[in-house]
Design a protein around this motif. Structure first.
Motif, PDB file in Angstrom:
ATOM      1  N   MET A   1       0.862  -1.181   0.000  1.00 40.76           N
ATOM      2  CA  MET A   1       0.000   0.000   0.000  1.00 40.76           C
ATOM      3  C   MET A   1       0.900   1.234   0.000  1.00 40.76           C
ATOM      4  O   MET A   1       1.826   1.339   0.789  1.00 40.76           O
ATOM      5  N   SER A   2       0.605   2.148  -0.884  1.00 45.76           N
ATOM      6  CA  SER A   2       1.419   3.362  -0.983  1.00 45.76           C
ATOM      7  C   SER A   2       1.060   4.342   0.134  1.00 45.76           C
ATOM      8  O   SER A   2       0.010   4.232   0.778  1.00 45.76           O
ATOM      9  N   LEU A   3       1.945   5.281   0.335  1.00 44.06           N
ATOM     10  CA  LEU A   3       1.723   6.292   1.365  1.00 44.06           C
ATOM     11  C   LEU A   3       0.511   7.163   1.024  1.00 44.06           C
ATOM     12  O   LEU A   3      -0.265   7.540   1.912  1.00 44.06           O
ATOM     13  N   LYS A   4       0.337   7.445  -0.267  1.00 45.14           N
ATOM     14  CA  LYS A   4      -0.813   8.255  -0.705  1.00 45.14           C
ATOM     15  C   LYS A   4      -2.127   7.519  -0.430  1.00 45.14           C
ATOM     16  O   LYS A   4      -3.096   8.118   0.029  1.00 45.14           O
ATOM     17  N   ALA A   5      -2.150   6.225  -0.701  1.00 52.10           N
ATOM     18  CA  ALA A   5      -3.358   5.433  -0.450  1.00 52.10           C
ATOM     19  C   ALA A   5      -3.663   5.361   1.040  1.00 52.10           C
ATOM     20  O   ALA A   5      -4.829   5.420   1.452  1.00 52.10           O
ATOM     21  N   LEU A   6      -2.619   5.276   1.840  1.00 52.40           N
ATOM     22  CA  LEU A   6      -2.811   5.248   3.287  1.00 52.40           C
ATOM     23  C   LEU A   6      -3.348   6.588   3.796  1.00 52.40           C
ATOM     24  O   LEU A   6      -4.246   6.634   4.641  1.00 52.40           O
ATOM     25  N   ALA A   7      -2.825   7.684   3.258  1.00 55.84           N
ATOM     26  CA  ALA A   7      -3.305   9.011   3.646  1.00 55.84           C
ATOM     27  C   ALA A   7      -4.764   9.197   3.234  1.00 55.84           C
ATOM     28  O   ALA A   7      -5.561   9.776   3.978  1.00 55.84           O
ATOM     29  N   ASN A   8      -5.138   8.707   2.048  1.00 55.72           N
ATOM     30  CA  ASN A   8      -6.520   8.823   1.586  1.00 55.72           C
ATOM     31  C   ASN A   8      -7.482   7.991   2.420  1.00 55.72           C
ATOM     32  O   ASN A   8      -8.671   8.274   2.470  1.00 55.72           O
ATOM     33  N   LEU A   9      -6.968   6.965   3.073  1.00 56.45           N
ATOM     34  CA  LEU A   9      -7.811   6.147   3.937  1.00 56.45           C
ATOM     35  C   LEU A   9      -8.273   6.945   5.154  1.00 56.45           C
ATOM     36  O   LEU A   9      -9.431   6.874   5.563  1.00 56.45           O
ATOM     37  N   PHE A  10      -7.365   7.741   5.719  1.00 60.62           N
ATOM     38  CA  PHE A  10      -7.696   8.529   6.905  1.00 60.62           C
ATOM     39  C   PHE A  10      -8.180   9.942   6.582  1.00 60.62           C
ATOM     40  O   PHE A  10      -8.965  10.517   7.317  1.00 60.62           O
ATOM     41  N   PHE A  11      -7.680  10.500   5.501  1.00 64.40           N
ATOM     42  CA  PHE A  11      -8.051  11.857   5.075  1.00 64.40           C
ATOM     43  C   PHE A  11      -8.446  11.826   3.600  1.00 64.40           C
ATOM     44  O   PHE A  11      -7.675  12.259   2.731  1.00 64.40           O
ATOM     45  N   PRO A  12      -9.619  11.321   3.282  1.00 67.23           N
ATOM     46  CA  PRO A  12     -10.004  11.193   1.866  1.00 67.23           C
ATOM     47  C   PRO A  12     -10.190  12.557   1.203  1.00 67.23           C
ATOM     48  O   PRO A  12     -10.654  13.512   1.824  1.00 67.23           O
ATOM     49  N   LEU A  13      -9.780  12.636  -0.047  1.00 71.44           N
ATOM     50  CA  LEU A  13     -10.000  13.846  -0.829  1.00 71.44           C
ATOM     51  C   LEU A  13     -11.460  13.879  -1.248  1.00 71.44           C
ATOM     52  O   LEU A  13     -12.017  12.870  -1.684  1.00 71.44           O
ATOM     53  N   VAL A  14     -12.088  15.051  -1.102  1.00 69.88           N
ATOM     54  CA  VAL A  14     -13.505  15.181  -1.440  1.00 69.88           C
ATOM     55  C   VAL A  14     -13.696  16.243  -2.512  1.00 69.88           C
ATOM     56  O   VAL A  14     -12.889  17.162  -2.663  1.00 69.88           O
ATOM     57  N   CYS A  15     -14.764  16.122  -3.239  1.00 73.75           N
ATOM     58  CA  CYS A  15     -15.140  17.095  -4.267  1.00 73.75           C
ATOM     59  C   CYS A  15     -15.459  18.418  -3.579  1.00 73.75           C
ATOM     60  O   CYS A  15     -16.173  18.452  -2.579  1.00 73.75           O
ATOM     61  N   ASN A  16     -14.938  19.502  -4.117  1.00 69.25           N
ATOM     62  CA  ASN A  16     -15.187  20.818  -3.533  1.00 69.25           C
ATOM     63  C   ASN A  16     -16.631  21.276  -3.706  1.00 69.25           C
ATOM     64  O   ASN A  16     -17.069  22.185  -3.009  1.00 69.25           O
ATOM     65  N   ALA A  17     -17.365  20.667  -4.610  1.00 71.64           N
ATOM     66  CA  ALA A  17     -18.745  21.090  -4.850  1.00 71.64           C
ATOM     67  C   ALA A  17     -19.748  20.251  -4.070  1.00 71.64           C
ATOM     68  O   ALA A  17     -20.588  20.784  -3.355  1.00 71.64           O
ATOM     69  N   CYS A  18     -19.669  18.926  -4.201  1.00 72.42           N
ATOM     70  CA  CYS A  18     -20.699  18.064  -3.598  1.00 72.42           C
ATOM     71  C   CYS A  18     -20.215  17.291  -2.382  1.00 72.42           C
ATOM     72  O   CYS A  18     -20.998  16.625  -1.723  1.00 72.42           O
ATOM     73  N   LYS A  19     -18.932  17.355  -2.093  1.00 69.82           N
ATOM     74  CA  LYS A  19     -18.325  16.689  -0.929  1.00 69.82           C
ATOM     75  C   LYS A  19     -18.305  15.171  -1.017  1.00 69.82           C
ATOM     76  O   LYS A  19     -18.094  14.486  -0.029  1.00 69.82           O
ATOM     77  N   ASP A  20     -18.506  14.597  -2.214  1.00 71.37           N
ATOM     78  CA  ASP A  20     -18.328  13.157  -2.408  1.00 71.37           C
ATOM     79  C   ASP A  20     -16.839  12.849  -2.469  1.00 71.37           C
ATOM     80  O   ASP A  20     -16.025  13.705  -2.800  1.00 71.37           O
ATOM     81  N   THR A  21     -16.484  11.619  -2.181  1.00 73.82           N
ATOM     82  CA  THR A  21     -15.085  11.204  -2.245  1.00 73.82           C
ATOM     83  C   THR A  21     -14.621  11.180  -3.696  1.00 73.82           C
ATOM     84  O   THR A  21     -15.325  10.684  -4.575  1.00 73.82           O
ATOM     85  N   LEU A  22     -13.419  11.719  -3.936  1.00 70.15           N
ATOM     86  CA  LEU A  22     -12.871  11.769  -5.283  1.00 70.15           C
ATOM     87  C   LEU A  22     -12.211  10.448  -5.653  1.00 70.15           C
ATOM     88  O   LEU A  22     -11.654   9.759  -4.804  1.00 70.15           O
TER      89      LEU A  22
END
Length: 81
Positions: free
Chosen positions: A1-22
């Motif tokens: 598992m990459s560091l980016k994938a691990l970070a997204n697990l705890f701090f997921p990136l969300v859409c700035n408009a609808c707040k869904d996970t990117l």
């Protein structure tokens, strides 16, 4: 598992408009919100509306706009304070 994938697990990136996970290939807006953006189709018109906005400020030979800004839309909060 990459560091980016691990970070997204705890701090997921969300859409700035609808707040869904990117998804992995999305940066600021999700695909659904990008498809909802209002296009102008100014490139199909002979009306020099966009060119007239710059009249007297700079010399412009041709101008067009891809998107139209509309207040009070879900995506308009992405770029305002």
């Amino acid at each position: 598992m990459s560091l980016k994938a691990l970070a997204n697990l705890f701090f997921p990136l969300v859409c700035n408009a609808c707040k869904d996970t990117l998804s992995d290939n999305e940066t600021f807006l999700c695909t659904n919100c990008r498809h909802d953006l209002p296009t102008t189709n100014f490139h199909l018109s002979k009306d020099p509306f966009v060119k007239n906005v710059f009249y007297g400020r700079v010399k412009v030979e041709a101008a067009t706009a891809l998107l139209r800004f509309e207040k009070k839309e879900k995506y308009s909060i992405c770029y305002t304070n």
